[in-house]
Design an enzyme around this catalytic site. Sequence first.
Site, PDB file in Angstrom:
ATOM      1  N   LYS A   1     -10.654  -0.573  10.185  1.00  0.00           N
ATOM      2  CA  LYS A   1     -10.845  -1.792   9.385  1.00  0.00           C
ATOM      3  C   LYS A   1     -11.181  -2.968  10.293  1.00  0.00           C
ATOM      4  CE  LYS A   1      -7.475  -0.032   6.124  1.00  0.00           C
ATOM      5  NZ  LYS A   1      -8.056   0.208   4.811  1.00  0.00           N
TER       6      LYS A   1
ATOM      7  N   GLN B   1      -4.795  -5.311   7.016  1.00  0.00           N
ATOM      8  CA  GLN B   1      -5.795  -6.244   6.481  1.00  0.00           C
ATOM      9  C   GLN B   1      -5.733  -7.600   7.179  1.00  0.00           C
ATOM     10  OE1 GLN B   1      -8.095  -5.225   4.611  1.00  0.00           O
ATOM     11  NE2 GLN B   1      -7.263  -3.352   3.719  1.00  0.00           N
TER      12      GLN B   1
ATOM     13  N   CYS C   1      -4.719   2.405  -3.721  1.00  0.00           N
ATOM     14  CA  CYS C   1      -3.482   2.929  -3.109  1.00  0.00           C
ATOM     15  C   CYS C   1      -2.328   1.944  -3.269  1.00  0.00           C
ATOM     16  CB  CYS C   1      -3.669   3.265  -1.626  1.00  0.00           C
ATOM     17  SG  CYS C   1      -4.869   4.557  -1.349  1.00  0.00           S
TER      18      CYS C   1
ATOM     19  N   ASP D   1       2.871  -4.606   8.128  1.00  0.00           N
ATOM     20  CA  ASP D   1       1.667  -3.795   7.982  1.00  0.00           C
ATOM     21  C   ASP D   1       0.476  -4.752   8.118  1.00  0.00           C
ATOM     22  OD1 ASP D   1      -0.555  -2.478   7.091  1.00  0.00           O
ATOM     23  OD2 ASP D   1       0.301  -1.855   5.168  1.00  0.00           O
TER      24      ASP D   1
ATOM     25  N   HIS E   1       0.866  -1.187   0.000  1.00  0.00           N
ATOM     26  CA  HIS E   1       0.000   0.000   0.000  1.00  0.00           C
ATOM     27  C   HIS E   1       0.904   1.238   0.000  1.00  0.00           C
ATOM     28  CE1 HIS E   1      -2.866   2.913   1.782  1.00  0.00           C
ATOM     29  NE2 HIS E   1      -3.827   2.073   1.455  1.00  0.00           N
TER      30      HIS E   1
HETATM   31  N1  PMP Z   1      -1.902  -0.785   4.614  1.00  0.00           N
HETATM   32  C1  PMP Z   1      -2.874  -1.521   4.066  1.00  0.00           C
HETATM   33  C2  PMP Z   1      -2.556  -2.926   3.618  1.00  0.00           C
HETATM   34  C3  PMP Z   1      -4.146  -0.981   3.911  1.00  0.00           C
HETATM   35  O1  PMP Z   1      -5.122  -1.722   3.361  1.00  0.00           O
HETATM   36  C4  PMP Z   1      -4.389   0.346   4.338  1.00  0.00           C
HETATM   37  C5  PMP Z   1      -5.753   0.975   4.161  1.00  0.00           C
HETATM   38  N2  PMP Z   1      -6.304   0.793   2.891  1.00  0.00           N
HETATM   39  C6  PMP Z   1      -3.342   1.052   4.919  1.00  0.00           C
HETATM   40  C7  PMP Z   1      -2.120   0.454   5.046  1.00  0.00           C
HETATM   41  C8  PMP Z   1      -3.528   2.463   5.411  1.00  0.00           C
HETATM   42  O2  PMP Z   1      -4.424   2.497   6.463  1.00  0.00           O
HETATM   43  P1  PMP Z   1      -4.995   3.901   6.982  1.00  0.00           P
HETATM   44  O3  PMP Z   1      -5.457   4.646   5.767  1.00  0.00           O
HETATM   45  O4  PMP Z   1      -6.124   3.507   7.885  1.00  0.00           O
HETATM   46  O5  PMP Z   1      -3.891   4.585   7.711  1.00  0.00           O
END
Ligand code: PMP
Length: 404
Positions: A225, A202, A362, A199, A122
């Site tokens: 999430k 998910q 993203c 990270d 991401h």
């Molecule tokens: N890493 C992953 C794998 C994600 O799916 C996301 C959110 N789409 C993020 C990081 C970023 O999370 P946040 O926007 O809540 O900071």
Amino acid sequence: MNAIADIAKMSRRADFPGLPEGWHYLDTAATAQKPQAVIDAIARAYGEDYATVHRGVYRRSADMTIAYEAARQRVARFVNARSSDEIVFVRGATEAINLVAQSWGVSTLKAGDRILLSQLEHHSNIVPWQLLRERTGIEIDVCPLTADGRIDLDAAEAMLTDRHRLVALAHVSNVLGSTLDARRAADLAHRVGAKILIDGCQAVPRMTVDVQALDCDFYVFSGHKLYGPTGIGALWARGELLDAMPPYQGGGSMIDRVTFAATSWAPPPQRFEAGTPNIVGALGLHAAIDYVDAIGLDAIEAHERALVAKARDALSAINSVRLFGPADSAGIVSFAIEGVHPHDIGTILDEEGVAIRAGHHCAQPLMDHLDLPATARASFGIYNDEDDVAALARGIERVTRIFG
Ligand code: PMP
């Protein structure tokens, strides 16, 4: 009991006021709907229980401080941290990774040091490291993927050298749903003397996470999430790493003693929580963790895997659909339809009451790798059931009819 009955039994739809009859929410990987228990906890925290933390000498504030620290302990227990002092409350995974980059990264890394990311990260696990590269002169390497969309740890093993100081990888891909063997990744990083950041955005909503068993150094996730509120998340880091890290932001609550000549820092985790924190967010996250733990992450994982298997079966029966990611993907299915832009898929599905995500998620470097501008993505949560899968399949069939 057969799998169909299991799915129906597991679905917690009735707990979620955001899910009206006939609406098929398949965008949990972007953000999860909130159970009433979380909404109630937030209302109580802003209502009869509301006060600031840490500073109050009156009873309400002392109680709120106890509740805020209880939320930290709950997060610690949730990921099996050694101590709640290893949990820093942040806005979300994005802030957690920026914190590690700007605090640990700036104080530890120097020009010529290398870090290893992967092709499927991401943007929030890419851009903070690029900002760090600008500040320090580090080099960034990119681990390739296997043909079915996993981070290729054999390739990582071959790429890692003693110049590598950090490996930072997604536990579960937000696009492909592929799951990392995080323990092997940690072992590979440690073998060359590097740290590892996982990270877990998910992963925490859909599988049991134990940071000690994974043997990682940093683990980050977002509350929203995980059926909790927005604006709250957690950084877990090994105590000895946090102890050695300088502050990321300055202000109230993160200090020991302030004079104009010099200021000393509070110990972690307060050192990294400058300013009045997201008190209500922390209490909401506590309620969310209680909610998912009462159901059980193992049961949630099995439920989502069953739904993914059904969705993959239904979609692969439609000729023009191309599925991405491994067959055993966790809770997330990305796909494309030949000759149809994912935004058109999303719009037509919306007319059918099916909410999916369409875009680059993203993860533009992953889109480049797939040689696509975007994918359509259906992602599942504890409130989904077979009806949602059937509605998705019906919607996709309509898309293919409309586009001939
Ligand atoms: N890493 C992953 C794998 C994600 O799916 C996301 C959110 N789409 C993020 C990081 C970023 O999370 P946040 O926007 O809540 O900071």
